[in-house]
Write an enzyme that holds these catalytic residues in place. Structure first.
Site, PDB file in Angstrom:
ATOM      1  N   HIS A 263      -3.665   5.979   3.514  1.00 43.85           N
ATOM      2  CA  HIS A 263      -4.357   4.765   3.102  1.00 43.85           C
ATOM      3  C   HIS A 263      -3.691   3.511   3.662  1.00 43.85           C
ATOM      4  O   HIS A 263      -4.360   2.593   4.169  1.00 43.85           O
ATOM      5  CB  HIS A 263      -4.368   4.741   1.569  1.00 43.85           C
ATOM      6  CG  HIS A 263      -5.266   3.731   0.954  1.00 43.85           C
ATOM      7  ND1 HIS A 263      -4.812   2.503   0.545  1.00 43.85           N
ATOM      8  CD2 HIS A 263      -6.574   3.763   0.633  1.00 43.85           C
ATOM      9  CE1 HIS A 263      -5.808   1.820   0.002  1.00 43.85           C
ATOM     10  NE2 HIS A 263      -6.894   2.570   0.042  1.00 43.85           N
TER      11      HIS A 263
ATOM     12  N   ASP B  98       0.845  -1.189   0.000  1.00 43.17           N
ATOM     13  CA  ASP B  98       0.000   0.000   0.000  1.00 43.17           C
ATOM     14  C   ASP B  98       0.887   1.248   0.000  1.00 43.17           C
ATOM     15  O   ASP B  98       1.919   1.262  -0.669  1.00 43.17           O
ATOM     16  CB  ASP B  98      -0.929  -0.045   1.226  1.00 43.17           C
ATOM     17  CG  ASP B  98      -2.262   0.648   0.980  1.00 43.17           C
ATOM     18  OD1 ASP B  98      -2.244   1.857   0.725  1.00 43.17           O
ATOM     19  OD2 ASP B  98      -3.313  -0.020   1.058  1.00 43.17           O
TER      20      ASP B  98
ATOM     21  N   SER C 211     -11.278  -0.947  -0.307  1.00 49.12           N
ATOM     22  CA  SER C 211      -9.947  -0.884   0.297  1.00 49.12           C
ATOM     23  C   SER C 211     -10.007  -1.179   1.784  1.00 49.12           C
ATOM     24  O   SER C 211      -9.032  -1.638   2.372  1.00 49.12           O
ATOM     25  CB  SER C 211      -9.338   0.509   0.090  1.00 49.12           C
ATOM     26  OG  SER C 211      -8.861   0.678  -1.201  1.00 49.12           O
TER      27      SER C 211
END
Length: 799
Positions: free
Chosen positions: A223, A152, A572
């Protein structure tokens, strides 16, 4: 605008195509990914790197001053055989003609695709009683011997979610390292966060040296920190987002080890070449699960999809590959990461929401969502209400300021910068259309122009009742498309429309729950109609998890608020939920293969909500189908003891690919094995031993069509058991199973059965894929009186 400033539902997209003889040849240097048949390496080369370098030097277009060491970007050894290199189009085309080269593809940019969810999944880590009562957490020791590799945007290691207090020694099989780069000394790794690496050579080959971001595994996006802590964050008391979602934060596998592989960068996103390198490294380092919330904007054949190829290599090495389904819902046929060896996760809601009310002057109440954490509206005080179209600064509108909507779809209605007149906005609540600018940024702009609040109203009928909470910095509420219609009706019918706002914090026990999130990408799997995708759904709406210090909570650059936790939505977020469940299952059952773990999660998934009513989808509040939710909502506790499982081997996947008319060369690209599809035992695509049954019927054939589907199960519970079958027929079919009863003497016994489907081409049709393709849904369930082993049954008619 930065990469993430306009994103609401984080997911990473890619466009990817093969180099062919029709490729436009140019002399500009770009990065290409080269797949190599390594067993053709000449004996004079001691290693493949020397061979790759020599191959590049031997190109006729290679110039003497070219440095082949600089040409090579990454070398892939584990899940993907080959390398990435800086080449001209001419060099790429010449290279693609070599017999040892399986394919040459241009590198592409990928742009990015808790306190409640563990308890919602039956893993209540928030109470001391749960520690003694929860069998899966205890049996797996909370995942302590399992390593999750998160690919990520990096991690913020100082967060309490990554503390290692009380954790035992790192598993001895771990071969990775803590190489965090700038501002990330190896002392920041510990017994919880056991590895950190970054991959940016592909990024630099494409965009040059990074000037605004440190070369580090430190998260500069947010994220990655969020997804890592969702999968395996430690228990943190009194976690919240400014009081919202308050409670004990915990990842799904709170003692699992985390290895971080940063491939996404704030400025330009993620390069495919770096992602492959990260998967390659993660498998070589010894991870058990890969969690990757990245996908593609369109499906590609498996031999052209580097993610699918890398995933195959990971699964072949015993690593579960968990990936997000995509955020292109509710349209059908939008699911990504569709290869059968990938565990593909869609998104569902929790029984928690963050309601905010718009109280109209006539007493009616419209409820939306908001995470606004500032000063509340004065009690009982109402303000003028206006649609942004009637506050336009870019054109003269007849009746401007009269509080009715003259052009509801004009540019001004979206509240873009420079479109609103401050003289009209001042002192009013402004209604803006959603879709062209981040909602928190819209609220800030309205505030700067003198407005007292903003209502961001969804305009998309296709989204229906779908909604996620937004981190407003100023008084702001998001509402659905139907609520917008009610609000516009009030604006046009009232002489002096007025309203006030109420922010009600966190509401628990919301019904129905779960439901399929409106944005979650749907099936069918257009690459393989015979392989159900998504596989399952998991929580992905309004998820609280860890967040970096230096990243704006709303992705609005002027947002100076800081919080240890943030709330985000998307597949996600659902992907790391499933990755955490897979880690728990692997910890409890180290011998389980990736296919067995997927089977356990699919066959025990539930298709009814908390009130035992069929799960619905969020858009129109209608019943969800297997296209929406796959096999259903993951149930970790039941998955720990599934009774029967459907296992798959590498040879099974090869037979499946050959049966799907992939050539021997194409299969070789995916599997890195010598394959001759002409000599391989033939398999109809639906004969893959998948935990769901999906078949195609040629609708132009006679009215009755017969299809036989074989399946083999393995009994993995202790002791003997007898299972009987129950069938729910898809409309227009009659289904028989032989045998109807299977007996198992001991753990490890296998049993086979055949499903025979008689399809009627003259019956009414169900859900349409297209004007010429439609499907009906049923269910096949084996039970021993205690366990329930369920497989969706899907029949698709194709004209």
């Amino acid at each position: 605008m930065s990469l993430f400033s306009a994103l609401v539902y984080p997911l990473i997209f890619i466009s990817f195509s093969l180099v062919s003889s029709e490729t436009n040849v140019d002399h500009e240097t770009k990065t290409f990914i080269v797949r190599v048949q390594n067993n053709l390496k000449p004996s004079e080369y001691s290693n493949v790197v020397d061979w790759y370098s020599s191959t590049l030097r031997s190109l006729s277009s290679h110039t003497p001053n070219e440095n082949d060491d600089d040409m090579i970007v990454h070398v892939y050894n584990t899940v993907f055989h080959g390398f990435s290199a800086k080449l001209t189009g001419e060099q790429a085309q010449e290279l693609n003609q070599r017999p040892e080269i399986l394919g040459v593809s241009p590198d592409q940019v990928r742009k990015i695709h808790t306190t409640r969810s563990p308890g919602f999944l039956g893993l209540d880590t928030a109470s001391s009683m749960a520690i003694s009562n929860n069998g899966l957490l205890n049996e797996s020791d909370w995942g302590s011997n399992v390593i999750i590799g998160v690919i990520d945007s990096g991690v913020w290691p100082e967060r309490r979610s990554f503390d290692d207090e009380g954790m035992g020694q790192i598993p001895s099989r771990w071969k990775g390292k803590c190489d965090g780069g700038e501002s990330f000394p190896d002392t920041l790794c510990n017994k919880k966060l056991i590895g950190a690496r970054f991959f940016n050579r592909g990024h630099e080959a494409r965009f040059g040296k990074q000037k605004t971001e440190k070369i580090s595994a430190r998260d500069t996006v947010g994220h990655g920190t969020h997804t890592a802590s969702t999968a395996a964050g430690r228990r943190v008391e009194n976690a919240s987002f400014f009081g919202y979602a308050q409670g004990v934060s915990s990842g799904i596998a709170p003692k699992a080890r985390l290895a971080i592989y940063k491939v996404c960068w704030a400025a330009e996103g993620c390069l495919n070449s770096d992602i492959i390198a990260a998967v390659d490294a993660a498998v070589d380092d010894g991870v058990d699960v890969i969690s990757i919330s990245l996908g593609s904007s369109h499906l590609m054949p498996y031999d052209s999809d580097s993610m699918a190829i890398a995933a195959f290599g990971a699964v072949r090495n015993g690593v579960v590959f968990s990936a997000s389904a995509g955020n292109s819902g509710p349209d059908q046929g939008t699911v990504s990461n569709a290869a059968p060896w990938i565990t593909t996760v869609g998104a569902s809601t929790l029984d928690r929401t963050f309601p905010a009310d718009i109280v109209l002057g006539d007493g009616r109440v419209i409820t939306g969502l908001s995470l606004y954490d500032g000063k509340p509206f004065p009690a009982g005080k109402y303000f003028p209400l206006i649609h942004a179209e009637n506050a336009s600064a870019i054109e003269s509108l007849e009746g401007a300021g009269r509080n009715y909507v003259t052009k509801p779809f004009g540019l001004s209605g979206f509240c873009m910068p420079g479109t609103l007149d401050p003289n009209i906005v001042k002192g009013k609540i402004v209604v803006c259309n959603a879709g062209m600018y981040p909602s928190p940024a819209i609220g800030l702009m309205v505030k700067e122009l003198g407005g007292v609040g903003v209502i961001v109203a969804d305009m998309q009928e296709s989204v229906g009742e779908g909604l996620v909470a937004q981190q407003y910095l100023t008084p702001g509420i998001s509402i659905t498309e139907s609520a917008r219609a009610t609000l516009l009706n009030y604006l046009t019918s009232s002489r002096k429309p007025r309203a006030t706002m109420r922010f009600r914090g966190t509401q628990l026990g919301v019904k129905p729950a779960p439901v399929v999130a409106f944005f979650s990408s749907r099936g069918p799997n257009l690459l393989s109609l015979d392989v159900l995708k998504p596989d399952v759904i998991a929580p992905g709406v309004d998820i609280l998890a860890a967040w970096p210090d230096e990243i704006p909570l709303s992705y609005v650059t002027t947002d100076t608020r800081r919080s240890e936790f943030n709330i985000m939505s998307g597949t996600s977020m659902s992907c790391p939920h499933l990755s955490g469940v897979a880690a728990l299952l692997k910890g409890a059952h180290p011998e389980w293969t990736p296919a067995v773990i997927k089977s356990a999660m699919m066959t025990t998934a539930y298709t009814h909500d908390r009130d035992l009513k069929p799960i619905k989808e969020q858009v129109n509040n209608t019943l969800a189908t297997v296209w929406d939710m796959g096999a259903g909502h993951v149930d970790p506790v039941r998955a720990a003891d599934p009774g029967l499982v459907y296992d798959l081997t590498e040879d099974d996947y090869i037979r499946f690919l050959c049966g799907n008319n992939y050539s021997s060369d194409q299969v070789r690209v995916i599997t890195h094995r010598e394959v001759n599809c002409h000599e391989t035992e033939k398999m109809y695509p639906w004969e893959l031993n998948y935990p769901a049954i999906a078949v195609r019927v040629n609708a132009s054939r006679p009215s009755k069509v017969e299809i036989s589907v074989p399946r083999t199960v393995t009994h993995i519970s202790d002791g003997a058991a007898i299972y009987t079958v129950k069938i729910t027929n898809p409309k227009g079919t009659v289904v028989f199973v032989s045998p109807e009863k299977m007996a198992f003497d001991k753990k490890g016994d296998r049993g086979s059965y055949v499903v025979t489907i008689f399809a009627d081409n003259t019956s009414p049709r169900g859900r349409h894929v297209s004007s010429s393709t439609f499907s009906e849904f049923g269910m096949l369930t084996w039970t021993d009186g205690k366990r329930r082993v369920a497989s969706p049954l899907l029949v698709t008619w194709v004209h």
